[in-house]
Design an enzyme around this catalytic site. Structure first.
Site, PDB file in Angstrom:
ATOM      1  CE  LYS A 231      -3.798   1.673  -0.109  1.00 48.60           C
ATOM      2  NZ  LYS A 231      -3.550   2.542  -1.016  1.00 48.60           N
TER       3      LYS A 231
ATOM      4  CB  SER B 268      -6.021   4.288   1.725  1.00 52.26           C
ATOM      5  OG  SER B 268      -5.511   5.494   0.837  1.00 52.26           O
TER       6      SER B 268
ATOM      7  CE  LYS C 190       4.814   7.584  -0.927  1.00 48.13           C
ATOM      8  NZ  LYS C 190       4.520   7.757  -0.559  1.00 48.13           N
TER       9      LYS C 190
ATOM     10  CE  LYS D  46       2.482   7.259   6.270  1.00 48.21           C
ATOM     11  NZ  LYS D  46       2.730   8.245   5.412  1.00 48.21           N
TER      12      LYS D  46
ATOM     13  CG  ASN E 207      -4.939  16.834  -0.406  1.00 46.38           C
ATOM     14  OD1 ASN E 207      -6.474  17.768  -0.164  1.00 46.38           O
ATOM     15  ND2 ASN E 207      -4.420  15.716  -0.317  1.00 46.38           N
TER      16      ASN E 207
HETATM   17  N1  GLU Z   1       0.328   9.139  -0.101  1.00 44.28           N
HETATM   18  C1  GLU Z   1      -0.048   8.892   1.480  1.00 44.28           C
HETATM   19  C2  GLU Z   1       0.927   8.094   2.355  1.00 44.28           C
HETATM   20  O1  GLU Z   1       2.504   8.746   1.914  1.00 44.28           O
HETATM   21  C3  GLU Z   1      -1.401   8.344   1.330  1.00 44.28           C
HETATM   22  C4  GLU Z   1      -0.547   6.708   0.570  1.00 44.28           C
HETATM   23  C5  GLU Z   1      -1.768   5.641   0.447  1.00 44.28           C
HETATM   24  O2  GLU Z   1      -2.961   6.126   1.204  1.00 44.28           O
HETATM   25  O3  GLU Z   1      -1.829   4.341   0.287  1.00 44.28           O
HETATM   26  O4  GLU Z   1       1.297   7.756   3.372  1.00 44.28           O
END
Ligand code: GLU
Length: 422
Positions: free
Chosen positions: A71, A353, A107, A95, A223
């Site tokens: 994710k 998400s 990522k 995270k 954002n």
């Molecule tokens: N890009 C966001 C982050 O760095 C969200 C990632 C997601 O929702 O998968 O946490």
């Protein structure tokens, strides 16, 4: 001849190595968490509107799948490279484990300056990314989302390309989608508002105070920056400084955040004249203001060796990913400055998400208030649990180190349950 192990994430290795050296995580972590599970690189050929063709380097890194499918967002930025994507994927793994949602970490990125592309070119690039990465994407494999310079619209094109290639409408394969394609209420606000919820929980726990009256400076007005500014102002904070790439603004009585958001929507960037009473300041000055909370919400390593000594805020809320360099981190710790780390502060995005992914599987959609209540409850619980662990177990409370420790313990528990370690 010495060979270089190209798979290793060097920066992750350094971060883990120091934890192993301090004895807070077992040495097996060196073996399990210094290499991402999968790294895909691709060159995406894009036909430009003027007929020329250019190839853009693209990456997708699955750092850990111990706790579930990958994710993490996809960013479009000229400075994206493989090592950076690895570090960001590593942070996603931590995270997701820290907030205890059933995902690993991943990522993606494309090395491109999207401001130089037309809308059509951007759409072709987004679709090409899905074509190149298709074998490693999917609702139970690896689920992208927006990140720096990508948004709902990009996710919409990606959902469509995925459906075209697989012959299946699979909304749970991407999050941060438009509502009309199965997106979640509140996903857009989630990261920024989540940061405000984390800060509120932190202040309540440590100082028994709330956000009202707090003086805040925010670097970044995309954002994340705009939504945390909006929420903190709603909660009674004084947002005294704000910046984006175009300019930085300061007003001691507090900036008119709704007016600046409206101006940004209209002009595409922060308008330095939108709030007539505000004064324009140099970009670097924002980081050095004497405020209660400094919020870096732009890019990585904005607070570094060269400016860490000038930071005067007693609390830094890391809304960007990795905004404080490791050298600066040590310098700030020495000066007693509290850092609320990115993997907690900006986790609101990935938590919603997760809510979006659940809604897609259940085909039942939540209201905005349901999403926000669940988000706030989740982040309060995680913040309190982290602080409990911090304050009960030691006199000094380096939040980042404790958050990493907790996350790594959870990843190891999954590795153990899989039989990968004894
Ligand atoms: N890009 C966001 C982050 O760095 C969200 C990632 C997601 O929702 O998968 O946490």
């Amino acid at each position: 001849m010495a060979t270089v192990d190209r798979v290793v994430c060097e920066d992750c290795k350094v971060r883990i190595g120091s934890m192993v050296a301090r004895g807070v995580v077992p040495p097996v972590v060196n073996e399990l968490l210094t290499k991402p599970r999968r790294v895909v690189t691709a060159a995406l050929p894009i036909r430009h509107d003027d007929g020329t063709v250019r190839t853009y380097n693209a990456f997708r890194v699955l750092y850990s799948d111990a706790r579930g499918p990958g994710k993490g967002g996809i960013r479009f930025h000229p400075e994206v490279d493989e090592e950076e994507v690895k570090v960001l994927a590593f942070l996603m793994a931590l995270k997701c484990a820290l907030v205890d949602i059933p995902f690993g970490g991943a990522k993606g990125g494309v090395q491109v300056d999207p401001s130089r592309l037309s809308k059509g070119e951007l759409e072709r690039l987004s679709r090409a990314y899905v074509r190149a990465m298709l074998p490693v994407l999917g609702p139970r494999t690896d689920i992208p989302a927006p990140d720096v310079n990508t948004n709902e619209e990009v996710m919409g094109w990606m959902v469509d390309e995925y459906a075209f290639l697989t012959g299946r409408h699979e909304p749970a394969a991407f999050t941060g989608k438009p509502l009309s394609l199965g997106g979640s209420q509140g996903r857009r606000e989630a990261t920024g508002w989540g940061g405000a919820f984390v800060l509120a929980a932190y202040l309540q726990y440590t100082q028994k105070r709330d956000i009202a009256g707090l003086r805040v400076a925010i670097q970044g007005f995309g954002n994340v920056g705009s939504h945390i500014a909006e929420k903190l102002a709603q909660m009674g904070a004084r947002v005294v400084a704000l910046s984006d790439a175009s300019c930085a603004l300061y007003r001691e009585e507090g900036l008119d955040v709704p007016a600046l958001i409206a101006a940004k929507r209209e002009k595409g960037s922060l308008s330095c004249v939108a709030d007539g009473a505000a004064q324009r300041i140099p970009h670097e000055a924002l980081l050095e203001l004497d405020v209660d909370v400094l919020v870096p919400a732009a890019l990585a390593h904005q607070i570094h060796e060269g400016n860490a000594q000038e930071v005067r805020a007693p609390i830094i809320l890391e809304m960007a990913n990795d905004p404080v360099s490791p050298e600066a981190d040590a310098m700030l710790a020495q000066r007693g400055i509290t850092i609320i780390p990115d993997i907690l502060a900006n986790a609101g995005g990935v938590v919603v998400s997760y809510f979006e992914w659940i809604q897609n599987h259940e085909n039942r959609y939540w209201t905005f208030n349901e999403v926000m209540e669940a988000l706030q409850a989740k982040l309060q619980e995680v913040t309190r649990a982290l602080l409990d662990r911090c304050w009960k177990e030691r006199e000094q409370c380096p939040l980042r180190a404790i958050a990493y420790e907790l996350a790594i313990e959870r990843i190891l528990a999954a590795e153990r349950a899989r039989g990968h370690i004894a």
